[in-house]
Design an enzyme around this catalytic site. Structure first.
Site, short mmCIF file in Angstrom:
data_model
loop_
_atom_site.label_atom_id
_atom_site.label_comp_id
_atom_site.label_asym_id
_atom_site.label_seq_id
_atom_site.Cartn_x
_atom_site.Cartn_y
_atom_site.Cartn_z
N HIS A 131 -7.61 3.42 -20.83
CA HIS A 131 -8.71 3.94 -19.97
C HIS A 131 -8.34 5.02 -18.76
O HIS A 131 -7.62 4.49 -17.96
CB HIS A 131 -9.62 2.63 -19.61
CG HIS A 131 -10.89 3.27 -19.11
ND1 HIS A 131 -11.80 3.43 -19.74
CD2 HIS A 131 -11.24 3.19 -17.80
CE1 HIS A 131 -13.08 3.56 -19.20
NE2 HIS A 131 -12.53 3.57 -17.92
N SER A 149 -5.37 3.37 -16.88
CA SER A 149 -5.11 1.76 -16.70
C SER A 149 -5.01 1.54 -18.37
O SER A 149 -5.75 1.80 -19.26
CB SER A 149 -6.41 1.06 -16.20
OG SER A 149 -6.77 1.49 -15.14
N ASN A 153 -6.00 -1.20 -24.47
CA ASN A 153 -6.75 0.08 -24.49
C ASN A 153 -6.16 0.84 -23.49
O ASN A 153 -5.74 0.09 -22.36
CB ASN A 153 -8.02 -0.28 -24.44
CG ASN A 153 -9.08 0.86 -24.25
OD1 ASN A 153 -8.93 1.76 -25.00
ND2 ASN A 153 -10.07 0.99 -23.12
N ASP A 184 -13.97 -2.37 -21.37
CA ASP A 184 -13.26 -1.86 -20.20
C ASP A 184 -12.91 -2.87 -19.12
O ASP A 184 -12.50 -2.76 -18.00
CB ASP A 184 -13.54 -0.49 -19.41
CG ASP A 184 -13.76 0.54 -20.54
OD1 ASP A 184 -12.76 0.40 -21.48
OD2 ASP A 184 -14.56 1.34 -20.44
C1 GRF Z 1 -7.82 9.54 -23.19
O1 GRF Z 1 -7.96 10.03 -22.04
C2 GRF Z 1 -7.87 8.12 -22.93
O2 GRF Z 1 -7.41 7.47 -21.73
C3 GRF Z 1 -9.42 7.76 -23.37
O3 GRF Z 1 -9.54 8.59 -24.50
C4 GRF Z 1 -9.19 9.60 -24.29
C5 GRF Z 1 -8.21 10.10 -25.68
O4 GRF Z 1 -7.49 11.12 -25.63
N1 GRF Z 1 -9.59 6.31 -23.69
P1 GRF Z 1 -6.53 11.37 -27.03
O5 GRF Z 1 -7.35 11.37 -28.21
O6 GRF Z 1 -5.41 10.48 -26.82
O7 GRF Z 1 -5.97 12.69 -26.83
#
Ligand code: GRF
Length: 223
Positions: free
Chosen positions: A112, A139, A110, A148
């Site tokens: 995050h 991360s 994932n 997370d």
């Molecule tokens: C990103 O900020 C990611 O870190 C978080 O959700 C957002 C997704 O953005 N988990 P996108 O849909 O990839 O533009």
């Protein structure tokens, strides 16, 4: 030649991280095959992007299931049927059932938007600003049943400007996410990274701390 890593991606939103993965692959920088893009939102931009790229898509509405576990079990069964070796969560905005994700241990990552273990969950940019943090970041971690909370593989850091708001901070962080995530998937595609217990193993040895994204050098081991 060995077959490329088969990757499935789950995303609930616009899909800019998915776009970064697709872009890295088309530049020849990421030896993977995208086998599925799935979403819990039928109108997710990520699904449109996948369709436009010719990647099979799956939209599953959680409201059609009695509970979280039933949804997650069906979702993961369909992902398994796609033949995916690796499942990447790229903005998939759902808490996952621990039993359903267990078969994916070590095969699900994932991204995050915080320097974990700081700020699990939502509103990470706002919380970093409110705390007066000098640094913020993103991360990439292995997914476990703890939200997370799985072992962190790599991080990208940036200096916080105390005068900026959460939107600007998020906007400045996003391009770093777009380099960090493909770089980590690349390590997995090259067979260099694995999870062992709670340890992240790179090239056969356990990382004492997450890898750092360096704009000049790419991913590097912490000093
Ligand atoms: C990103 O900020 C990611 O870190 C978080 O959700 C957002 C997704 O953005 N988990 P996108 O849909 O990839 O533009």
């Amino acid at each position: 030649m060995t077959a490329p890593l088969r990757v499935a991606v789950l995303a609930s939103g616009r899909g800019s991280n998915l776009a970064a993965l697709i872009d890295a692959r088309s530049r020849g920088a990421l030896p993977v095959e995208f086998v599925l893009v799935g979403s819990d939102k039928a109108d997710a931009g990520a699904l449109r992007l996948a369709e436009a790229t010719g990647i099979p898509t799956l939209a599953l509405d959680p409201r059609g299931y009695p509970d979280r576990r039933a949804f997650d079990l069906d979702l993961f069964a369909r992902i398994a049927a796609s033949g995916a070796d690796l499942l990447v969560l790229a903005g998939f905005m759902r808490i996952l059932d621990g039993e359903a994700l267990a078969p994916w241990a070590g095969r699900m990552i994932n991204i995050h938007p915080s320097l974990l273990p700081k700020y699990r969950g939502l509103h990470t940019h706002r919380r970093a600003l409110q705390a007066g943090d000098a640094e913020h970041g993103a991360s990439v971690h292995y997914v476990t049943a703890e939200l997370d909370g799985g072992p962190v593989i790599a991080q990208a850091r940036l200096a916080v400007d105390p005068a900026e708001d959460e939107h600007l901070l998020a906007q400045r962080l996003l391009p770093l996410e777009h380099r960090l995530l493909p770089a980590v998937v690349g390590l997995i595609a090259d067979g260099r990274l694995r999870l062992e217990g709670h340890g992240v193993i790179l090239d056969g040895s356990r990382l004492p701390a997450p890898l750092l994204w360096d704009e000049a050098a790419g991913l590097r081991r912490p000093a």
